[in-house]
Design a protein around this motif. Structure first.
Motif, mmCIF file in Angstrom:
data_model
loop_
_atom_site.group_PDB
_atom_site.id
_atom_site.type_symbol
_atom_site.label_atom_id
_atom_site.label_comp_id
_atom_site.label_asym_id
_atom_site.label_seq_id
_atom_site.Cartn_x
_atom_site.Cartn_y
_atom_site.Cartn_z
ATOM 1 N N LYS A 57 0.812 -1.256 0.159
ATOM 2 C CA LYS A 57 0.026 -0.116 0.217
ATOM 3 C C LYS A 57 0.960 1.419 -0.006
ATOM 4 O O LYS A 57 0.558 2.329 -0.418
ATOM 5 N N SER A 60 1.052 3.827 -3.046
ATOM 6 C CA SER A 60 0.224 4.822 -3.308
ATOM 7 C C SER A 60 0.274 5.998 -2.530
ATOM 8 O O SER A 60 0.886 6.145 -1.507
ATOM 9 N N SER A 62 -1.892 7.618 -1.135
ATOM 10 C CA SER A 62 -2.903 7.800 0.006
ATOM 11 C C SER A 62 -2.183 6.731 1.180
ATOM 12 O O SER A 62 -2.833 6.990 2.413
ATOM 13 N N LEU A 64 -3.135 4.060 1.373
ATOM 14 C CA LEU A 64 -4.093 2.978 1.696
ATOM 15 C C LEU A 64 -4.348 1.942 0.567
ATOM 16 O O LEU A 64 -5.252 1.152 0.721
ATOM 17 N N GLY A 88 -9.864 5.597 -5.777
ATOM 18 C CA GLY A 88 -8.671 5.989 -5.281
ATOM 19 C C GLY A 88 -8.418 7.386 -5.330
ATOM 20 O O GLY A 88 -9.143 8.182 -5.068
ATOM 21 N N LYS A 90 -5.244 10.571 -4.239
ATOM 22 C CA LYS A 90 -4.648 10.843 -2.788
ATOM 23 C C LYS A 90 -5.575 10.849 -1.840
ATOM 24 O O LYS A 90 -5.195 10.347 -0.626
ATOM 25 N N ASP A 91 -7.074 11.255 -1.969
ATOM 26 C CA ASP A 91 -7.886 11.138 -0.917
ATOM 27 C C ASP A 91 -8.806 9.866 -0.718
ATOM 28 O O ASP A 91 -9.717 9.833 0.016
ATOM 29 N N GLY A 92 -8.482 8.859 -1.765
ATOM 30 C CA GLY A 92 -9.385 7.788 -1.795
ATOM 31 C C GLY A 92 -10.766 8.095 -1.957
ATOM 32 O O GLY A 92 -11.659 7.207 -2.055
ATOM 33 N N GLN A 93 -10.942 9.051 -2.813
ATOM 34 C CA GLN A 93 -12.518 9.494 -3.240
ATOM 35 C C GLN A 93 -12.582 9.699 -4.792
ATOM 36 O O GLN A 93 -13.638 10.030 -5.106
ATOM 37 N N GLN A 94 -11.405 9.553 -5.580
ATOM 38 C CA GLN A 94 -11.435 9.753 -6.930
ATOM 39 C C GLN A 94 -11.981 8.367 -7.741
ATOM 40 O O GLN A 94 -11.376 7.384 -7.545
ATOM 41 N N ASN A 154 -6.405 9.109 -10.183
ATOM 42 C CA ASN A 154 -7.512 8.527 -9.616
ATOM 43 C C ASN A 154 -7.374 7.180 -9.201
ATOM 44 O O ASN A 154 -8.308 6.611 -8.524
#
Ligand code: HEC
Ligand code: HEC
Length: 414
Positions: A57, A60, A62, A64, A88, A90-94, A154
């Motif tokens: 992990k 990445s 993040s 994560l 995915g 940087k913030d895991g939201q893309q 992303n």
């Protein structure tokens, strides 16, 4: 050792040659370097390193997300959940734009080619665009493919190769990487990036993990099990050119050389799946994922005859998936099969109505490209007509597709 078909053994030989050249093995006609190169990493060392990196992990942004987050080993290296696309960045939201494919049984897939002729003695038949990695075949090898998620904003979201190599050097896998590629492995980030993707490629060809041939259907091909009556009927529908006709694209027979079938011919075809209105990318009504002609792929944007085409996926382990087709529009296998059976007889069930209340058939492909859509069996029929497959045939197909899941044990109930 599992029963490895000859084609795979051939691939292994090629891969070993690639490894040696990629790692800088001195070839016969080059003068020996003054300083002896580091010992060649062994296959075992690369495989073990690739395995560690696949779930690392720390690679990445993040911290994560690893390859295994989306390609879960417990789900045949496909998605661990029923989400149409994974998230995915940087913030895991893309959001991603496509469903995650399984990474199993890709070992006989080659680079993309515009005119594919099968080497079966019938050279005259051109199967059209075939091969390459991802849904649109834009990566020529597993190695080239690995660069995409590592650098995509992303997905694992490394801004540059150097940034990624920096992360790798400080990760728990950094020490192993140095053991394999030497103490100076991180000094040249281009080289380290190449070695990282090489290790991932080698691991992704590990036979036990990626082509175990451990399904009930494989046991049947080996003469160690028999299909039930229902599975047998499903196979008959699958193979019958006038009913399922599935095997015309999702190959079910052993190759002439005896290799077990991949349940895909890796051909690119447009089946006209409905638009997935839950995808963030599709909020823009002008956005279309056109597969071979773009936008993810950019080298064939002028080939309007290829708009809407996607690479035929393997159906091995398909009954363990929770999301289907390139845009993940369906979430259960029965619905995916019902789509084949009634795309043309009941379009109202599949496609949205426009503002004027009229069903727009093939609502995920602009009208100009709709001639590209496949019309052969099991498609066909007129609106209001009988579905091309009965409920019984669909039940039988479902039973047969279960036999393609890996992990069959002759003693376990199926
Ligand atoms: C955020 C989720 C995500 C992560 C993380 C991810 N992938 Fe994928 N992978 C996908 C999606 C989605 C596709 C399909 C992409 C497309 O068609 O454009 C894909 C496609 C692939 C393919 C092509 C399969 C085929 O059928 O041709 C390979 C190989 C692959 N990924 C390997 C990897 C490796 C190796 C890593 C780690 C370096 C990785 N993936 C990380 C989501 C992910
Ligand atoms: C003309 C070639 C062709 C035929 C015939 C065909 N398929 Fe497919 N199949 C494809 C292609 C191409 C896709 C991917 C299309 C996409 O995602 O846009 C696909 C996708 C699928 C999927 C989704 C798999 C996944 O991983 O998302 C299933 C399930 C499936 N096919 C089952 C069948 C069955 C069962 C039959 C017979 C009733 C059949 N197919 C007939 C080409 C074909």
């Amino acid at each position: 050792m599992p029963n490895i078909p000859p084609a795979c053994l051939r691939l292994f030989t090629c891969m070993t040659a690639l490894l040696l050249s990629a790692c800088g093995a001195p070839s016969a006609n080059v003068a020996a370097p003054a300083v002896a190169p580091a010992a060649q990493p062994s296959y075992q060392a690369l495989d073990a390193l690739g395995r560690a990196l696949f779930s690392e992990k720390a690679l990445s942004a993040s911290g994560l997300m690893s390859c295994a987050t989306c390609h879960d080993p417990a789900h045949a290296y496909g998605p661990p959940n029923g989400l149409s696309v994974q998230y995915g960045g940087k913030d895991g939201q893309q959001a991603g734009a496509r469903a995650v494919p399984s990474l199993r049984y890709l070992q006989s897939n080659g680079p993309f080619s515009e005119h594919f002729r099968d080497n079966d003695g019938n050279d005259s038949e051109d199967a059209g665009p075939t091969g390459g990695f991802t849904w649109d075949g834009r990566a020529d090898s597993l190695r080239a493919q690995a660069a995409i998620p590592l650098l995509a904003a992303n997905e694992m979201a490394n801004a540059t190769k150097a940034e990624l190599v920096e992360r790798l050097a400080h990760s728990a896998s950094g020490a192993l990487f140095k053991q394999v590629f030497g103490q100076h492995a991180f000094e040249d980030s281009e080289r380290a990036f190449d070695q990282l993707t090489l290790a991932l490629e080698v691991f992704q060809q590990n036979p036990t993990e990626f082509y175990p041939y451990s399904s009930k259907y494989d046991a049947v091909l080996r003469g160690q099990a028999e299909l039930s009556a229902r599975e047998q009927r499903g196979l008959a529908v699958f193979n019958d050119e006038n009913r399922g006709n599935c095997a015309s694209c999702h190959i079910s027979q052993r190759t002439e050389g005896g290799a077990f079938p991949a349940f895909t011919d890796f051909g690119h075809i447009a089946v006209g799946v409905p638009r997935n209105h839950t995808l963030p990318a599709n909020r823009n009504p002008a956005y279309y994922d056109l597969g071979l002609c773009g936008p993810a792929r950019t080298d064939h944007s002028d080939r309007t005859d290829w708009c809407g085409l996607f690479r035929t996926p393997t159906l091995r382990n398909v009954a363990s998936r929770q999301v289907f087709f390139h845009n993940g529009v369906f979430h259960d296998l029965r619905t995916a099969l019902e789509f084949y059976a009634s795309r043309d007889t009941n379009p109202k069930r599949w496609y949205r109505k426009n503002a004027a209340g009229k069903t727009v058939k093939f609502d995920d492909l602009p009208a100009a490209y709709q001639d590209n859509i496949n019309q052969e069996a099991p498609f066909g029929g007129l609106p209001g007509g009988r579905p091309t497959l009965s409920q019984q045939e669909i039940d039988d197909l479902l039973a047969f597709l279960q036999t393609l899941n890996d992990g069959y044990h002759p003693t376990s109930p199926q």
